[in-house]
Design a protein around this motif. Structure first.
Motif, mmCIF file in Angstrom:
data_model
loop_
_atom_site.group_PDB
_atom_site.id
_atom_site.type_symbol
_atom_site.label_atom_id
_atom_site.label_comp_id
_atom_site.label_asym_id
_atom_site.label_seq_id
_atom_site.Cartn_x
_atom_site.Cartn_y
_atom_site.Cartn_z
ATOM 1 N N GLY A 51 -0.010 -1.245 -0.083
ATOM 2 C CA GLY A 51 0.146 0.193 0.257
ATOM 3 C C GLY A 51 0.851 1.063 -0.444
ATOM 4 O O GLY A 51 2.336 2.081 0.199
ATOM 5 N N GLU A 52 0.910 2.479 0.769
ATOM 6 C CA GLU A 52 1.204 3.753 0.502
ATOM 7 C C GLU A 52 2.148 3.850 1.223
ATOM 8 O O GLU A 52 2.964 4.669 0.858
ATOM 9 C CB GLU A 52 -0.400 4.582 -0.017
ATOM 10 C CG GLU A 52 0.646 5.765 -0.250
ATOM 11 C CD GLU A 52 -0.871 6.865 0.379
ATOM 12 O OE1 GLU A 52 -0.329 8.125 0.376
ATOM 13 O OE2 GLU A 52 -2.424 6.502 0.521
ATOM 14 N N THR A 53 1.663 3.323 2.544
ATOM 15 C CA THR A 53 2.484 3.529 3.516
ATOM 16 C C THR A 53 2.289 2.151 4.195
ATOM 17 O O THR A 53 2.269 1.546 4.062
ATOM 18 C CB THR A 53 1.493 4.592 4.919
ATOM 19 O OG1 THR A 53 0.193 3.610 5.532
ATOM 20 C CG2 THR A 53 1.168 5.702 4.531
ATOM 21 N N PHE A 55 1.711 1.093 7.003
ATOM 22 C CA PHE A 55 0.477 0.802 7.588
ATOM 23 C C PHE A 55 -0.808 0.607 6.744
ATOM 24 O O PHE A 55 -1.161 -1.080 7.037
ATOM 25 C CB PHE A 55 -0.226 2.114 8.011
ATOM 26 C CG PHE A 55 -1.956 1.936 8.830
ATOM 27 C CD1 PHE A 55 -1.888 1.923 10.030
ATOM 28 C CD2 PHE A 55 -2.416 1.560 8.025
ATOM 29 C CE1 PHE A 55 -2.987 1.322 10.684
ATOM 30 C CE2 PHE A 55 -3.738 1.716 8.261
ATOM 31 C CZ PHE A 55 -4.076 1.306 9.645
ATOM 32 N N HIS A 56 -0.630 1.119 5.620
ATOM 33 C CA HIS A 56 -1.731 -0.332 4.853
ATOM 34 C C HIS A 56 -1.464 -1.184 3.815
ATOM 35 O O HIS A 56 -1.437 -1.977 3.571
ATOM 36 C CB HIS A 56 -1.961 1.151 3.077
ATOM 37 C CG HIS A 56 -2.173 2.934 3.870
ATOM 38 N ND1 HIS A 56 -1.297 3.654 4.333
ATOM 39 C CD2 HIS A 56 -3.730 2.451 4.327
ATOM 40 C CE1 HIS A 56 -2.683 4.613 5.103
ATOM 41 N NE2 HIS A 56 -3.666 3.773 4.828
ATOM 42 N N SER A 57 0.345 -1.552 3.918
ATOM 43 C CA SER A 57 1.094 -2.399 3.790
ATOM 44 C C SER A 57 0.376 -3.697 4.551
ATOM 45 O O SER A 57 0.117 -4.430 3.911
ATOM 46 C CB SER A 57 2.453 -2.679 3.086
ATOM 47 O OG SER A 57 2.895 -1.730 2.111
ATOM 48 N N LYS A 101 -1.787 -3.313 6.294
ATOM 49 C CA LYS A 101 -3.210 -4.039 6.569
ATOM 50 C C LYS A 101 -3.523 -4.427 5.839
ATOM 51 O O LYS A 101 -4.248 -6.246 4.793
ATOM 52 C CB LYS A 101 -4.457 -2.571 6.441
ATOM 53 C CG LYS A 101 -5.466 -2.803 6.944
ATOM 54 C CD LYS A 101 -6.055 -1.231 6.294
ATOM 55 C CE LYS A 101 -7.440 -1.178 6.287
ATOM 56 N NZ LYS A 101 -8.372 -0.926 7.795
ATOM 57 N N ASN A 102 -3.449 -4.434 4.399
ATOM 58 C CA ASN A 102 -3.740 -5.639 2.771
ATOM 59 C C ASN A 102 -3.109 -6.986 3.547
ATOM 60 O O ASN A 102 -3.431 -7.791 2.784
ATOM 61 C CB ASN A 102 -2.385 -5.174 1.967
ATOM 62 C CG ASN A 102 -3.324 -3.557 1.458
ATOM 63 O OD1 ASN A 102 -4.114 -3.628 1.844
ATOM 64 N ND2 ASN A 102 -2.868 -2.829 0.621
ATOM 65 N N PHE A 162 -5.876 -2.852 13.150
ATOM 66 C CA PHE A 162 -5.674 -2.182 11.765
ATOM 67 C C PHE A 162 -7.483 -1.738 10.813
ATOM 68 O O PHE A 162 -7.068 -1.137 9.749
ATOM 69 C CB PHE A 162 -4.961 -3.089 11.190
ATOM 70 C CG PHE A 162 -3.276 -3.234 11.516
ATOM 71 C CD1 PHE A 162 -2.407 -2.066 9.802
ATOM 72 C CD2 PHE A 162 -2.644 -3.126 12.572
ATOM 73 C CE1 PHE A 162 -1.720 -1.682 10.519
ATOM 74 C CE2 PHE A 162 -0.989 -2.843 12.653
ATOM 75 C CZ PHE A 162 -0.716 -2.405 11.298
ATOM 76 N N HIS A 181 -5.819 5.505 9.859
ATOM 77 C CA HIS A 181 -4.762 5.251 8.998
ATOM 78 C C HIS A 181 -4.094 6.427 9.907
ATOM 79 O O HIS A 181 -4.779 7.536 10.375
ATOM 80 C CB HIS A 181 -4.106 5.838 8.661
ATOM 81 C CG HIS A 181 -2.179 5.391 8.534
ATOM 82 N ND1 HIS A 181 -2.022 7.243 7.610
ATOM 83 C CD2 HIS A 181 -1.501 5.658 8.368
ATOM 84 C CE1 HIS A 181 -0.764 7.162 7.572
ATOM 85 N NE2 HIS A 181 -0.155 5.923 8.154
#
Length: 224
Positions: A83-85, A87-89, A91-92, A175, A179
């Motif tokens: 992901g973009e950050t 955190f998003h990675s 989360k994915n 999560f 964010h």
């Protein structure tokens, strides 16, 4: 102590910019194998039933698939787009976790993580809900502001490593939070829900490859 499913989310989203190299650092050569190979191998060795979720940019999937050919005996490997950050990675990556599990979140560019440290994190997470590996600071440190700088007691600070390890029932709900730039790692996200974070002894050799010198040091440590 009861056993749980084990899932390692290995985040490999870095570029080669600080290395001064066009090749992303997780794919650079370390003792004849890509950095990321060593990181995956440690988790595969630690537990025969380890599931691996590899999170990386879609553009790097072909690199990763070449590395994964060496791990045909692994229970399960899933490739997930980053992901973009961070955190998003993460989360994915967590989307691939189902049921009660112990979840390890590890930097793909920490290739010297040991099976012993992975065991230590797993066992502590079963008891405490979380296990964050830390090591002591050796250098003197100072706190710097716009107008002054002050010596601080390094005994009050620890250096954080990965794998940051949690029971799934702690990390999955955390999560679902929106964010926040203050989320610097997985522990800060889980902490936001009011959970106490449990620290475990890390490993001095569990270094993060961010600069060319780190690759030299990692090679020397592997040669020992």
């Amino acid at each position: 102590m009861h056993q749980r499913k084990k899932v390692a989310i290995i985040v490999a989203g870095g570029s080669g910019l600080r290395m001064g190299n066009a090749t992303p650092k997780q794919f650079l050569d370390l003792q004849g194998k890509p950095v990321l190979h060593h990181s995956i191998a440690a988790f595969a060795e630690a537990y025969a039933d380890m599931e691996i979720v590899l999170v990386l940019p879609e553009a790097h999937f072909s690199y990763a698939e070449m590395i994964l050919q060496a791990f045909d005996t692994l229970h399960k490997i899933t490739l997930v787009t980053g992901g973009e950050t961070r955190f998003h990675s993460v989360k994915n990556g967590l989307q691939a976790v189902s049921g009660d599990a112990v979840v390890f979140v590890h930097d793909g560019v920490r290739p010297l993580v040991s099976p012993a440290l992975i065991h230590r994190c797993y066992e502590a997470a079963l008891v405490h809900g979380s296990a964050i590996p830390v090591i002591d600071m050796k250098d003197s440190i100072r706190e710097v502001s716009a107008t002054s700088n002050t010596a601080v007691n390094r005994e009050h600070f620890k250096i954080i490593q990965t794998p940051q390890t949690f029971l799934s029932e702690l990390i999955l709900p955390a999560f679902d939070l929106p964010h926040d730039p203050l989320f610097t790692d997985e522990a800060t996200v889980v902490e936001r829900l009011g959970h106490q974070i449990h620290l475990v002894p890390g490993d001095e050799a569990n270094i993060k490859i961010t600069k060319p010198l780190d690759l030299v040091i990692a090679g020397a440590l592997l040669s020992c």
